[in-house]
Scaffold this active site. Structure first.
Site, PDB file in Angstrom:
ATOM      1  CB  CYS A 203      -2.502  -6.337   4.733  1.00  0.00           C
ATOM      2  SG  CYS A 203      -2.739  -7.206   3.168  1.00  0.00           S
TER       3      CYS A 203
ATOM      4  CB  THR B 169      -7.891 -11.701   2.520  1.00  0.00           C
ATOM      5  OG1 THR B 169      -6.465 -11.716   2.633  1.00  0.00           O
ATOM      6  CG2 THR B 169      -8.303 -12.357   1.216  1.00  0.00           C
TER       7      THR B 169
ATOM      8  CG  PHE C 127      -1.715  -1.268   1.376  1.00  0.00           C
ATOM      9  CD1 PHE C 127      -2.937  -1.428   0.742  1.00  0.00           C
ATOM     10  CD2 PHE C 127      -1.228  -2.329   2.144  1.00  0.00           C
ATOM     11  CE1 PHE C 127      -3.661  -2.601   0.864  1.00  0.00           C
ATOM     12  CE2 PHE C 127      -1.939  -3.512   2.268  1.00  0.00           C
ATOM     13  CZ  PHE C 127      -3.153  -3.648   1.624  1.00  0.00           C
TER      14      PHE C 127
ATOM     15  CB  SER D 268      -4.692  -7.093   0.016  1.00  0.00           C
ATOM     16  OG  SER D 268      -4.207  -8.415   0.022  1.00  0.00           O
TER      17      SER D 268
ATOM     18  CB  THR E  31       6.505  13.498   7.771  1.00  0.00           C
ATOM     19  OG1 THR E  31       6.304  13.257   6.373  1.00  0.00           O
ATOM     20  CG2 THR E  31       7.960  13.836   8.017  1.00  0.00           C
TER      21      THR E  31
ATOM     22  CB  ALA F 112      -5.972 -14.616  12.076  1.00  0.00           C
TER      23      ALA F 112
ATOM     24  CG  HIS G  28       2.762  -7.214   7.075  1.00  0.00           C
ATOM     25  ND1 HIS G  28       3.792  -7.749   6.344  1.00  0.00           N
ATOM     26  CD2 HIS G  28       1.614  -7.591   6.447  1.00  0.00           C
ATOM     27  CE1 HIS G  28       3.300  -8.423   5.312  1.00  0.00           C
ATOM     28  NE2 HIS G  28       1.982  -8.332   5.354  1.00  0.00           N
TER      29      HIS G  28
END
Length: 238
Positions: free
Chosen positions: A54, A56, A2, A47, A156, A72, A110
């Site tokens: 991320c 699905t 992404f 995704s 930033t 999960a 992640h």
């Protein structure tokens, strides 16, 4: 992958705990709506970054106004998605394609840790947010003027306090209207993904140092031996 440029804000329509599911058991399923603008080209298995995570797509409606994802248990432990409920707002971004300009930075989706908002202060029409990390070791990968993803938003870093494990960002007026962070109070949580580049460099240094320390013929090992000999000689007055 992404960019950290949020495309739209969606709304959680259903948040359902599952005893056994495609997520691996004891996970949850989340149905998100108010996001038709990003579902025109959606396919099962795509995704979508949801608050920086991320996830699905496992289902979407025929009118392409909402989609469902499975989460999960490990993801629930790593992120604050477990705090969502019906009506919660979430940042959404589709995975990049080869035609997308990389206006933000490379974001994997992640999440490394959760952070708590410790301060928010207006600065003209901008807002400065300060965050404290839950897994404090991640402060080592955060540098002033470097990239960071907060709830999937590429921002930033404007300040880092390595003693208190806090960092700050400044959000301009335009961005405030495009993401969910201005809706969160002091004490609220966000998902944090540090810049991957910093983690890769740190890992390479660790591996290289371990390799040299374990090799008595390496340049580092010889340097350490020489320094020790010089210190011992000096202490003995030689």
């Amino acid at each position: 992958m992404f960019t950290g440029l949020v495309e739209t804000i969606g709304t959680v329509l259903e948040y359902k705990s599952l005893d056994t599911s495609e997520t691996g058991g004891n996970g949850v399923s989340i149905t998100i709506g108010d996001c038709s603008s990003i579902l025109g080209d959606v396919h099962l298995g795509d995704s979508i970054s949801t608050n920086g995570v991320c996830l699905t797509v496992v289902e979407f409606d025929e009118a392409r106004t909402q989609f469902k994802v499975g989460v999960a248990p490990e993801t629930l432990r790593r992120t604050d998605l477990g705090d969502l409920g019906e009506g919660s707002k979430v940042n959404l971004e589709r995975a990049v394609t080869s035609e997308v300009r990389l206006g933000g930075h490379v974001v994997q989706g992640h999440v490394d840790t959760i952070a708590t908002i410790t301060n928010r202060q207006a600065d003209g029409n901008a807002i400065t947010f300060t965050f404290k990390l839950r897994e404090t070791e991640n402060i080592n990968y955060i540098v002033e003027k470097g990239f960071i993803a907060v709830d999937g938003t590429s921002l930033t870093v404007t300040h880092v306090d390595y003693d208190t494990f806090e960092f700050s960002i400044m959000m301009v007026s335009y961005t405030q209207g495009k993401v969910i962070m201005p809706l969160k109070p002091v004490g609220g949580t966000v998902n944090i993904e540090v810049d991957l580049t910093g983690k890769l460099i740190a890992k390479q240094i660790d591996v290289n140092l371990a390799s040299q320390i374990g090799n008595p013929d390496s340049a580092l090992a010889r340097l350490v031996d020489r320094l020790v000999e010089e210190k011992v000689a000096k202490a003995l007055g030689k």
